[in-house]
Scaffold this motif. Structure first.
Motif, PDB file in Angstrom:
ATOM      1  N   VAL A 108     -40.763  31.531 -81.490  1.00  0.00           N
ATOM      2  CA  VAL A 108     -39.771  32.503 -81.951  1.00  0.00           C
ATOM      3  C   VAL A 108     -39.639  33.642 -80.939  1.00  0.00           C
ATOM      4  O   VAL A 108     -38.525  34.070 -80.598  1.00  0.00           O
ATOM      5  CB  VAL A 108     -40.139  33.052 -83.343  1.00  0.00           C
ATOM      6  CG1 VAL A 108     -39.248  34.237 -83.721  1.00  0.00           C
ATOM      7  CG2 VAL A 108     -40.016  31.950 -84.398  1.00  0.00           C
ATOM      8  N   ALA A 109     -40.776  34.134 -80.451  1.00  0.00           N
ATOM      9  CA  ALA A 109     -40.748  35.194 -79.443  1.00  0.00           C
ATOM     10  C   ALA A 109     -40.042  34.719 -78.175  1.00  0.00           C
ATOM     11  O   ALA A 109     -39.274  35.473 -77.547  1.00  0.00           O
ATOM     12  CB  ALA A 109     -42.167  35.649 -79.122  1.00  0.00           C
ATOM     13  N   ALA A 110     -40.271  33.458 -77.797  1.00  0.00           N
ATOM     14  CA  ALA A 110     -39.609  32.902 -76.612  1.00  0.00           C
ATOM     15  C   ALA A 110     -38.106  32.799 -76.835  1.00  0.00           C
ATOM     16  O   ALA A 110     -37.309  33.058 -75.919  1.00  0.00           O
ATOM     17  CB  ALA A 110     -40.197  31.539 -76.280  1.00  0.00           C
ATOM     18  N   ALA A 111     -37.702  32.427 -78.047  1.00  0.00           N
ATOM     19  CA  ALA A 111     -36.275  32.341 -78.368  1.00  0.00           C
ATOM     20  C   ALA A 111     -35.607  33.707 -78.241  1.00  0.00           C
ATOM     21  O   ALA A 111     -34.485  33.822 -77.721  1.00  0.00           O
ATOM     22  CB  ALA A 111     -36.089  31.789 -79.778  1.00  0.00           C
ATOM     23  N   ARG A 112     -36.289  34.740 -78.699  1.00  0.00           N
ATOM     24  CA  ARG A 112     -35.746  36.103 -78.576  1.00  0.00           C
ATOM     25  C   ARG A 112     -35.528  36.459 -77.103  1.00  0.00           C
ATOM     26  O   ARG A 112     -34.492  37.037 -76.736  1.00  0.00           O
ATOM     27  CB  ARG A 112     -36.710  37.084 -79.241  1.00  0.00           C
ATOM     28  CG  ARG A 112     -36.358  38.566 -79.065  1.00  0.00           C
ATOM     29  CD  ARG A 112     -37.443  39.397 -79.734  1.00  0.00           C
ATOM     30  NE  ARG A 112     -37.408  40.795 -79.365  1.00  0.00           N
ATOM     31  CZ  ARG A 112     -36.774  41.751 -80.034  1.00  0.00           C
ATOM     32  NH1 ARG A 112     -36.080  41.429 -81.121  1.00  0.00           N
ATOM     33  NH2 ARG A 112     -36.804  43.002 -79.642  1.00  0.00           N
ATOM     34  N   GLU A 113     -36.489  36.106 -76.260  1.00  0.00           N
ATOM     35  CA  GLU A 113     -36.368  36.409 -74.830  1.00  0.00           C
ATOM     36  C   GLU A 113     -35.214  35.635 -74.189  1.00  0.00           C
ATOM     37  O   GLU A 113     -34.487  36.168 -73.353  1.00  0.00           O
ATOM     38  CB  GLU A 113     -37.683  36.087 -74.126  1.00  0.00           C
ATOM     39  CG  GLU A 113     -38.838  37.006 -74.512  1.00  0.00           C
ATOM     40  CD  GLU A 113     -40.126  36.648 -73.794  1.00  0.00           C
ATOM     41  OE1 GLU A 113     -40.080  35.760 -72.914  1.00  0.00           O
ATOM     42  OE2 GLU A 113     -41.169  37.250 -74.108  1.00  0.00           O
ATOM     43  N   VAL A 114     -35.044  34.375 -74.590  1.00  0.00           N
ATOM     44  CA  VAL A 114     -33.962  33.560 -74.038  1.00  0.00           C
ATOM     45  C   VAL A 114     -32.602  34.146 -74.404  1.00  0.00           C
ATOM     46  O   VAL A 114     -31.696  34.239 -73.570  1.00  0.00           O
ATOM     47  CB  VAL A 114     -34.083  32.103 -74.539  1.00  0.00           C
ATOM     48  CG1 VAL A 114     -32.817  31.312 -74.226  1.00  0.00           C
ATOM     49  CG2 VAL A 114     -35.285  31.418 -73.910  1.00  0.00           C
TER      50      VAL A 114
END
Length: 341
Positions: free
Chosen positions: A129-135
């Motif tokens: 989820v954190a990676a999705a936010r960054e993307v």
């Protein structure tokens, strides 16, 4: 660090085990509304530095540095504010309160106090989820046009829990609503929700549904499809898809995904399905509470504020009204309704 914990139900027990496993936590003071529950928990865990207390007043009087609230929803405002009034930082499980008006009142009290409060939306601490936010923030997806967010429980919670949960949108879907806000950085402006109760009659008895779907419109025009159920026999299924004009990404497409592919020659997913929120989000819960110890220590601001929880709560309120009245509802409508009077 000495922390207090109120509530030893299913999520409270998870938090207790997690907290006692953190190196920075020296001891834990626990209490529960059920007489004898705190002492029983202490006695079952003789190797842990746990002290049993009678109530929140006794927990706070013991000199705790922070308080974790994992009690029933209706107790959240009183317990949270008791700690805030004592100047003790608080981690409180969602929701802040059952009713929007109460959540807004708590938010105002917290803002005036200056005491840090973190609300328990654990998915913010999931690595994917954190990676999705960054993307999304980095622009790699281009213009985001479609989001799909899913939470499917393998079995309904106990009847007593259903009676006090506030309904599927306030209790279950609200995790999806917070995740959508967190990942996209956008606000929900309109919802259209529907649902059905074709399983256990206890849902209908409390004006609730066991399966729901909602279409959310974000403030930039992107559409979000949120689906939830209490009856997903294959396992605990939490996924997020983000589709843009340049790329698409997903959270939850891993070998323990509780979904069986019928494509010939396909071996995915290969692992045993997730069966409970505890195994799906074990790392996220640990990261979430580790973040709270940093909030208590004053080394970071709250990563999920009361205001964040209130915003997700407005979406849940709008969906609940939409379900009841079978129509689209603007979030501004519930903001300006009786809850804000």
């Amino acid at each position: 660090m000495r922390l207090g914990l109120i509530g030893l139900g299913r999520i409270g027990a998870v938090h207790a085990a997690t907290l006692t496993g953190l190196e920075v936590v020296d001891s834990l003071v626990v209490a529960d509304a059920l007489p004898g529950a705190a002492r029983a928990f202490r006695d079952r865990n003789p190797g842990l530095a746990v002290t049993a207390a009678a109530d929140v007043a006794q927990v706070l009087a013991s000199g705790v540095d922070g308080l974790v609230v994992a009690a029933a929803t209706d107790a959240h405002p009183e317990l949270l504010l008791a700690a805030v009034d004592a100047g003790v930082p608080v981690f409180c499980e969602k929701p802040v309160a059952r009713e929007a008006a109460d959540a807004v009142a708590v938010m105002q009290r917290v803002r005036a106090s200056g005491v840090p409060v973190q609300i328990g939306y654990n998915r913010r601490f999931d690595a994917a989820v954190a990676a999705a936010r960054e993307v999304v923030a980095g622009g790699a997806l281009g213009r985001l046009h479609t989001v799909r967010s899913t939470t499917m429980d393998p079995a309904p919670p106990p009847d007593a829990y259903i009676a006090t949960s506030g309904g599927i949108f306030r209790d279950c879907s609200v995790h999806d609503f917070d995740t959508v806000r967190f990942v996209t950085g956008r606000e929900v402006v309109e919802v259209y929700a529907t649902g059905s109760a074709n399983g256990d009659p206890v849902f209908a008895e409390h004006g609730d549904v066991d399966t729901s779907a909602a279409v959310l419109t974000l403030d930039d025009g992107a559409l979000v499809l949120v689906s939830n159920t209490r009856c997903n026999a294959r396992g605990y299924d939490v996924r997020l898809e983000l589709h843009g004009t340049a790329d698409s990404v997903a959270v939850g497409l891993e070998d323990r995904l509780p979904l069986r592919s019928l494509e010939p020659g396909t071996a995915f997913p290969a692992g045993p399905p997730h069966q409970f929120f505890v195994d799906r989000f074990a790392d996220a819960y640990r990261a979430e509470l580790l973040a709270f110890t940093e909030v208590v220590a004053g080394t970071r601001p709250s990563p999920c504020t009361v205001a964040d929880a209130v915003e997700a709560g407005w979406v849940a309120e709008a969906c609940t009204l939409s379900l009841r009245e079978h129509r689209p509802v603007r979030v501004a409508e519930v903001r300006s309704g009786p809850a804000m009077a």
